[in-house]
Design an enzyme around this catalytic site. Structure first.
Site, PDB file in Angstrom:
ATOM      1  N   GLY A  12       0.727  -1.209   0.177  1.00  0.00           N
ATOM      2  CA  GLY A  12       0.228   0.194   0.270  1.00  0.00           C
ATOM      3  C   GLY A  12       1.187   1.025  -0.002  1.00  0.00           C
ATOM      4  O   GLY A  12       2.012   1.608   0.800  1.00  0.00           O
ATOM      5  N   ARG A  16      -2.031   8.559   2.973  1.00  0.00           N
ATOM      6  CA  ARG A  16      -2.713   9.287   4.480  1.00  0.00           C
ATOM      7  C   ARG A  16      -1.562   9.578   5.438  1.00  0.00           C
ATOM      8  O   ARG A  16      -1.565  10.585   6.215  1.00  0.00           O
ATOM      9  CB  ARG A  16      -3.658   8.435   5.535  1.00  0.00           C
ATOM     10  CG  ARG A  16      -5.273   9.206   4.745  1.00  0.00           C
ATOM     11  CD  ARG A  16      -6.571   8.114   5.472  1.00  0.00           C
ATOM     12  NE  ARG A  16      -5.937   6.889   5.366  1.00  0.00           N
ATOM     13  CZ  ARG A  16      -7.100   6.031   6.223  1.00  0.00           C
ATOM     14  NH1 ARG A  16      -7.181   6.767   7.143  1.00  0.00           N
ATOM     15  NH2 ARG A  16      -7.289   4.375   5.047  1.00  0.00           N
ATOM     16  N   LYS A  23       4.751   3.200   3.863  1.00  0.00           N
ATOM     17  CA  LYS A  23       4.300   3.599   5.224  1.00  0.00           C
ATOM     18  C   LYS A  23       5.251   2.955   6.193  1.00  0.00           C
ATOM     19  O   LYS A  23       5.298   3.195   7.170  1.00  0.00           O
ATOM     20  CB  LYS A  23       2.270   3.178   4.690  1.00  0.00           C
ATOM     21  CG  LYS A  23       2.315   3.442   6.600  1.00  0.00           C
ATOM     22  CD  LYS A  23       0.121   3.189   6.234  1.00  0.00           C
ATOM     23  CE  LYS A  23      -0.020   1.754   5.992  1.00  0.00           C
ATOM     24  NZ  LYS A  23      -1.855   2.538   6.033  1.00  0.00           N
ATOM     25  N   ALA A 359      36.882  21.784  31.354  1.00  0.00           N
ATOM     26  CA  ALA A 359      35.551  22.229  30.858  1.00  0.00           C
ATOM     27  C   ALA A 359      35.789  22.831  29.865  1.00  0.00           C
ATOM     28  O   ALA A 359      37.110  23.591  29.237  1.00  0.00           O
ATOM     29  CB  ALA A 359      35.236  23.200  31.879  1.00  0.00           C
TER      30      ALA A 359
HETATM   31  C1  UD1 Z   1      -9.138  -4.972   5.061  1.00  0.00           C
HETATM   32  C2  UD1 Z   1     -10.071  -6.121   5.103  1.00  0.00           C
HETATM   33  C3  UD1 Z   1     -10.688  -5.757   6.206  1.00  0.00           C
HETATM   34  C4  UD1 Z   1     -10.835  -5.024   7.270  1.00  0.00           C
HETATM   35  C5  UD1 Z   1      -9.371  -4.371   7.370  1.00  0.00           C
HETATM   36  C6  UD1 Z   1      -8.565  -4.396   9.482  1.00  0.00           C
HETATM   37  C7  UD1 Z   1     -10.146  -6.796   3.306  1.00  0.00           C
HETATM   38  C8  UD1 Z   1     -10.426  -7.111   1.166  1.00  0.00           C
HETATM   39  N1  UD1 Z   1     -10.695  -6.280   3.872  1.00  0.00           N
HETATM   40  O1  UD1 Z   1      -9.496  -3.658   4.940  1.00  0.00           O
HETATM   41  O2  UD1 Z   1     -12.384  -6.812   6.073  1.00  0.00           O
HETATM   42  O3  UD1 Z   1     -11.503  -5.272   8.465  1.00  0.00           O
HETATM   43  O4  UD1 Z   1      -8.526  -5.230   6.430  1.00  0.00           O
HETATM   44  O5  UD1 Z   1      -7.911  -3.922   9.107  1.00  0.00           O
HETATM   45  O6  UD1 Z   1      -9.113  -7.462   3.622  1.00  0.00           O
HETATM   46  N2  UD1 Z   1      -2.608  -3.626   0.750  1.00  0.00           N
HETATM   47  C9  UD1 Z   1      -1.998  -4.309  -0.618  1.00  0.00           C
HETATM   48  N3  UD1 Z   1      -1.803  -4.558  -1.887  1.00  0.00           N
HETATM   49  C10 UD1 Z   1      -2.995  -4.290  -1.876  1.00  0.00           C
HETATM   50  C11 UD1 Z   1      -4.504  -4.061  -1.345  1.00  0.00           C
HETATM   51  C12 UD1 Z   1      -4.015  -3.683  -0.099  1.00  0.00           C
HETATM   52  O7  UD1 Z   1      -0.517  -4.654  -0.088  1.00  0.00           O
HETATM   53  O8  UD1 Z   1      -3.934  -3.815  -3.422  1.00  0.00           O
HETATM   54  C13 UD1 Z   1      -1.635  -4.194   1.861  1.00  0.00           C
HETATM   55  C14 UD1 Z   1      -2.328  -2.912   2.295  1.00  0.00           C
HETATM   56  O9  UD1 Z   1      -0.726  -2.449   2.137  1.00  0.00           O
HETATM   57  C15 UD1 Z   1      -2.235  -2.778   3.627  1.00  0.00           C
HETATM   58  C16 UD1 Z   1      -3.223  -3.950   3.809  1.00  0.00           C
HETATM   59  O10 UD1 Z   1      -2.613  -5.104   2.333  1.00  0.00           O
HETATM   60  O11 UD1 Z   1      -1.058  -3.221   4.456  1.00  0.00           O
HETATM   61  C17 UD1 Z   1      -4.809  -4.036   4.095  1.00  0.00           C
HETATM   62  O12 UD1 Z   1      -4.984  -3.093   3.162  1.00  0.00           O
HETATM   63  P1  UD1 Z   1      -6.030  -1.823   3.152  1.00  0.00           P
HETATM   64  O13 UD1 Z   1      -6.480  -1.177   1.875  1.00  0.00           O
HETATM   65  O14 UD1 Z   1      -5.871  -0.764   4.418  1.00  0.00           O
HETATM   66  O15 UD1 Z   1      -7.675  -3.272   3.058  1.00  0.00           O
HETATM   67  P2  UD1 Z   1      -8.919  -2.745   4.325  1.00  0.00           P
HETATM   68  O16 UD1 Z   1      -9.906  -1.796   2.807  1.00  0.00           O
HETATM   69  O17 UD1 Z   1      -8.732  -1.925   5.825  1.00  0.00           O
END
Ligand code: UD1
Ligand code: MG
Length: 443
Positions: A12, A16, A23, A359
């Site tokens: 990711g 933000r 991050k 000193a």
């Molecule tokens: C995800 C979960 C959700 C859970 C929440 C908890 C899914 C679909 N949903 O949602 O059920 O309640 O986490 O915090 O899994 N990432 C990648 N590649 C991508 C997308 C994401 O590496 O294509 C990584 C992000 O960097 C992050 C993690 O996966 O570390 C979670 O991704 P994020 O987009 O934050 O998922 P949420 O929408 O929060």
């Protein structure tokens, strides 16, 4: 757990955070978040770890080395991210934990609980009941069994009312993981490939899915610098508590800042407002006075430093050394019992045992291009306001007169000084004062 592996999702962008740093590279207690996740997984006995990163993240690749990385070029969702690690996992068929790089506080115990549950179930999900379920995915449990995970965006009102949420962490039987992931699609509200869909798919194939519940504090995810500060607070509280349990007195715990690897001996006293950067080791009976700043430093037994001591990388203070206020030490060994008590800079140097540094002593270690070494012998006495122009050696038990600029070696037992000769003018001040006072009275 002998046969377990982990995939950490960290591709990711973390928009933000408003940062050029990925991050998961933002530090908590002096170490990138992703390295906390790696360390806790290792403590839970996980041997093989792979990290899914985005393109152009060389610093992240380096931070997680020697663990392997897989690059997810287009970020199409969490399921798509795990699939990116398929080649790296190379047919691994033990239990595979899936963790997030931005959720750094999950304890080794919690990872172990998931791994144990994973010996009986094909998919284990780490659930929790947050204060505010907000937009987390919801865990749909029927007859005591996990049936599906529904993302908030796709959930019905009835499903949104469920307070058992998905932390994102799972443990999946390795032989099933990639076949399940290959079945997911992006037919949902976000148009993403959801990792969470593997639960419903697994159930439709008659595989078993369960939930292990965790604690909200451990599951805090970091998406902004505000959340980073909250996480730091929690980590610091834990480090402070451990320090006190292990025999250190923190006079004002809330103002002591530790690194993940700070090592304190017994009966160490830390006064208020002290900062420990990474790689600091402190021996028994050390007293660290207020407002001191230490990084990559070693303190022997019975050392006293501060207030306002600055110990920079490579400061190595042996037993019973005293370093006082406004003293900066860098890449220098201060041997047993030596004293540097006031307003000095000692860099690229060795100070012999029982030497006394007056000193305002400065080691002039840099000519704008190169750094040079200063060596001060055992029992030497350096007078106040001395500049030692390196490279230079002061022999054992030698004296240097106050106010000197020393650029040549001084032999053991000698006195060296470079002071300009003193002249006294008899009665001069008295005459000057009365003539000036008379002029002022006329105005
Ligand atoms: C995800 C979960 C959700 C859970 C929440 C908890 C899914 C679909 N949903 O949602 O059920 O309640 O986490 O915090 O899994 N990432 C990648 N590649 C991508 C997308 C994401 O590496 O294509 C990584 C992000 O960097 C992050 C993690 O996966 O570390 C979670 O991704 P994020 O987009 O934050 O998922 P949420 O929408 O929060
Ligand atoms: Mg998230």
């Amino acid at each position: 757990m002998s046969n377990s592996a982990a995939i950490i999702l960290a591709a990711g962008l973390g928009t933000r955070m408003k940062s050029t740093l990925p991050k998961v590279m933002h530090p908590l207690a002096g170490r990138p978040m992703v390295n906390h996740v790696i360390a806790n997984l290792q403590q839970a006995g996980v041997k093989q770890i792979a990290c899914v990163i985005g393109p152009d993240m060389p610093a992240l690749e380096k931070a997680v080395a020697p663990h392997k990385t897989a690059v997810q070029v287009d970020r199409l969702g969490t399921g798509h991210a795990v699939l990116a690690a398929k080649d790296v996992m190379d047919g691994f068929d033990g239990s595979v934990l899936i963790a997030f790089g931005d959720t750094p506080m999950i304890s080794p115990e919690t990872f172990s609980r998931l791994l144990s549950a994973g010996t009986d179930a094909d998919v284990v999900v780490l659930g929790f009941r947050p204060h505010d379920p907000a937009a987390y995915g919801r865990l749909v449990v029927t007859e005591g069994k996990l049936k599906a995970i529904v993302e908030y965006k796709d959930a019905s009102d009835e499903e949104r009312a469920i307070n058992l949420c998905n932390s994102g962490v799972m443990c999946v039987r390795g032989s099933k993981l990639f076949p399940l992931l290959e079945k997911i699609n992006n037919d949902n509200a976000a148009g993403e490939y959801y990792l969470t869909d593997i639960v419903a798919i697994a159930r439709s194939q008659g595989l078993s899915c369960t939930v292990v519940e965790g604690n909200e504090d451990e599951l805090l995810g970091v998406n902004s610098r505000v959340e980073l500060a909250k996480a730091e607070q929690l980590v610091q509280d834990q480090l402070r508590e451990n320090a006190m349990i292990n025999g250190a007195t923190l006079m004002d715990p809330a103002s002591t800042h530790f690194s993940y690897d700070t090592q304190l001996g017994q009966d160490v006293v830390v006064e208020p407002n002290v900062f420990f950067g990474p790689r600091v080791t402190v021996g028994d009976n050390v007293h660290i006075k207020a407002f001191s700043h230490l990084e990559d430093t070693s303190l022997g037994k019975g050392v006293v430093i501060g207030p306002y001591a600055r110990l920079r990388p490579g400061a190595d203070l042996k037993d019973n050394v005293k370093v006082g206020n406004f003293v900066e030490i860098k890449k220098a060994v201060i041997e047993e019992g030596a004293k540097v008590n006031h307003l000095s800079y000692i860099g690229d140097a060795r100070v012999g045992p029982e030497a006394n540094i007056g000193a305002g002593t400065i080691t002039c270690n840099y000519d704008g291009f190169f750094k040079y070494q200063t060596d001060i012998g055992a029992g030497a006495f350096i007078g106040s306001n001395t500049a030692l122009v390196a490279p230079v050696k002061i022999g054992d038990n030698a004296n240097v007169g106050a106010g000197s600029t020393i650029s040549k070696d001084v032999e053991a037992g000698d006195l060296s000084l470079t002071r300009a000769p003193q002249k006294n003018f008899v009665g001069w001040a008295k005459k000057f004062r009365s003539s000036q006072a008379a002029k002022k009275a006329k105005k």
